[in-house]
Motif scaffolding. Structure first.
Motif, PDB file in Angstrom:
ATOM      1  N   GLU A  97       0.829  -1.191   0.000  1.00  0.00           N
ATOM      2  CA  GLU A  97       0.000   0.000   0.000  1.00  0.00           C
ATOM      3  C   GLU A  97       0.870   1.250   0.000  1.00  0.00           C
ATOM      4  OE1 GLU A  97      -1.851  -0.670   3.696  1.00  0.00           O
ATOM      5  OE2 GLU A  97      -3.475  -1.886   2.906  1.00  0.00           O
ATOM      6  N   VAL A 141     -11.859  -3.419  -2.436  1.00  0.00           N
ATOM      7  CA  VAL A 141     -10.848  -3.810  -1.456  1.00  0.00           C
ATOM      8  C   VAL A 141     -10.972  -2.857  -0.269  1.00  0.00           C
ATOM      9  CG1 VAL A 141      -8.392  -4.115  -1.004  1.00  0.00           C
ATOM     10  CG2 VAL A 141      -9.327  -4.677  -3.259  1.00  0.00           C
ATOM     11  N   SER A 154     -11.286   1.613  -0.968  1.00  0.00           N
ATOM     12  CA  SER A 154     -11.842   1.417  -2.311  1.00  0.00           C
ATOM     13  C   SER A 154     -13.345   1.178  -2.322  1.00  0.00           C
ATOM     14  CB  SER A 154     -11.143   0.230  -2.996  1.00  0.00           C
ATOM     15  OG  SER A 154      -9.753   0.422  -3.041  1.00  0.00           O
ATOM     16  N   ASP A 203      -9.959  -1.502  -6.788  1.00  0.00           N
ATOM     17  CA  ASP A 203      -8.920  -1.067  -5.847  1.00  0.00           C
ATOM     18  C   ASP A 203      -8.501   0.348  -6.231  1.00  0.00           C
ATOM     19  OD1 ASP A 203      -7.249  -1.161  -3.693  1.00  0.00           O
ATOM     20  OD2 ASP A 203      -6.033  -2.836  -4.399  1.00  0.00           O
ATOM     21  N   SER A 233      -2.274  -6.984  -5.237  1.00  0.00           N
ATOM     22  CA  SER A 233      -3.334  -7.283  -6.203  1.00  0.00           C
ATOM     23  C   SER A 233      -3.317  -8.750  -6.597  1.00  0.00           C
ATOM     24  CB  SER A 233      -3.177  -6.402  -7.441  1.00  0.00           C
ATOM     25  OG  SER A 233      -3.293  -5.036  -7.100  1.00  0.00           O
TER      26      SER A 233
END
Length: 470
Positions: free
Chosen positions: A9, A292, A296, A357, A366
């Motif tokens: 992230e 996600v 998101s 996402d 991912s």
């Protein structure tokens, strides 16, 4: 691609909060920092002032780990500033935890900042040659030394002079024995807002912190503005006459809490528009849409509404996994993603799933989430990203890897799709991003920093910053 961590992230550097003229300033700052916890989970600190005397407490960890009733009762005063940190400049050390406190010829001074100074190292090296001794590796300390060395006896002028010498992104709160100063860089890259609580003034990185304490939002601090509050009232000044707003676009995409307002726009509403725009640009033939968690979800709701597909909680986040969870080998790293995220089998089994996402950094996260969905029985997994590809490092307070670590910098969309093992992949366009945020037209005056997407930085980038970030 690297497998260095379970989650690749983006991480924001920090959040700041301040109160002037309230008898419960310390507790208000504690609750304000709690509301800003998403902006930094590495360390937290509060400095308060009462009768010209500073008291402070800082520690490593979350706000609730650093502070308890006993530590809060040791702090006193009607003025306080606080900070939550995630390091991008400076090591993960207690000495770098903010607010930083220094002795000044006119008394004590405390500093807390959100952002990153791109010319901090050249200035630091110059100051060291002149005899300055640095106690931390944080670029915030550079400002303290510049203030201390200023020829101005008036602190306000000394602060202005110091801020004119630095470049980059900064939202500063500076507290002295009898005043609170708030200042924002000439581009307003990092957010800073001002509010009122009765007769008291409050400042925060995000407006959601005002909701936590019942304060009334007044306005944003303007790019290049310096606000000084003391017992005589409030004064505004300009650091420089050369300003051009370039707020970080990722405040809308990822960093800010959905209940915050940035640039007069509600973040949740903006993210829904990002999702709707994403569907217009990249529709998918599917059965269900999931996001996600957590950043998101708003975009996923927008995508689902535009598509006419049901939005479902296909992915559930375990909120009780500590941020220091260690994955010492590949097998445990793979298990780690299952501990933090779970796919809801009854939602996705046999379904064509659109997974929304907010970004792809290295691609490792991912790929693992796509795998989770397939293992839960998803027939197809179509990945849609509510931002353009991240191709360039950030020098303004986001810990993006160097360019070599950004998968979109060296791979096409199709190559990324193959790497994450999705059935299809699409990113939002830059023009679509601007349209959804309400800055359609683009160009050099669109009011946002898009450097991580287009490589156009709002300030000069210095060699030391390039070396640091790659």
């Amino acid at each position: 691609m690297s497998d260095e961590s379970v989650f690749d992230e983006l991480n924001e550097e920090c959040g700041v909060f301040g109160v002037f003229g309230h008898p419960d300033a310390v507790n208000l700052t504690y609750y304000g920092l709690h509301a800003l916890q998403h902006r930094g989970q590495e360390s937290a600190g509060i400095v308060s002032s009462e009768g010209g005397t500073f008291t402070s407490h800082r520690g490593m960890g979350l706000v609730t780990e650093v502070f308890n009733r006993a530590t809060l009762e040791k702090l006193s005063g009607d003025t306080a500033i606080g900070h939550v940190r995630y390091s991008t400049t400076g090591e993960s050390l207690l000495s770098n935890a903010q607010p930083l406190v220094f002795k000044y010829r006119e008394g004590d001074i405390a500093l807390a900042t959100n952002g990153n100074l791109v010319n901090a190292m050249p200035i630091k090296h110059q100051l060291e040659r002149m005899g300055s001794i640095f106690q931390t590796t944080s670029d915030t300390e550079v400002i303290a030394h510049l203030i201390a060395r200023s020829g101005y006896s008036d602190l306000r002028e000394a602060v202005k002079e110091a801020l004119r010498m630095v470049k980059g992104a900064y939202a500063f709160l500076i507290m002295t024995n009898d005043q609170l100063i708030a200042a924002l860089d000439p581009h307003g890259i990092r957010p800073l807002v001002m509010g009122r609580l009765g007769d008291s003034y409050v400042f925060a990185s995000e407006s959601c912190a005002f909701d936590a304490i019942g304060a009334e939002y007044e306005r944003e601090v303007e790019p290049g503005e310096m606000i000084v509050i003391d017992r005589d009232g409030i004064q505004t000044d300009s650091i420089t006459g050369q300003t051009r707003r370039a707020v970080c676009s990722f405040e809308y995409i990822y960093f800010a809490r959905p209940d915050s307002d940035v640039g007069g726009l509600n973040v949740h509403a903006v993210r829904k528009r990002l999702g709707k725009q994403l569907f217009e640009e990249a529709p998918a033939d599917a059965d269900v849409v999931t996001g996600v968690p957590d950043s998101s979800i708003s975009a996923a709701i927008g995508y689902a509404e535009a598509a006419g597909f049901p939005y479902e909680l296909g992915l559930i986040k375990n909120r009780y996994i500590g941020r220091t969870f260690i994955q010492p080998n590949q097998q445990l790293r793979e298990q780690g993603v299952k501990m933090k995220l779970s796919a809801v089998r009854r939602v996705v089994e046999g379904k064509r799933v659109v997974m929304i996402d907010d970004s792809i950094v290295r691609g490792t996260t991912s790929r693992r989430i796509v795998r989770l969905l397939r293992e839960a029985g998803a027939a197809e997994v179509h990945v849609r990203i509510s931002s353009p590809p991240v191709k360039n490092p950030c020098f303004y307070g986001i810990d993006t890897a160097d360019r070599n670590g950004l998968i979109a910098a060296s791979h096409s969309v199709e190559e990324i799709r193959e790497a994450i093992q999705a059935d299809s992949l699409a990113f939002l366009s830059i023009s679509g991003l601007l349209k959804a945020i309400g800055q359609g037209g683009g160009g050099p005056h669109h009011g946002m920093c898009l450097a991580c997407f287009d490589g156009v930085y709002p300030t000069e980038i210095y060699e030391d910053a390039l070396v640091k970030q790659g």
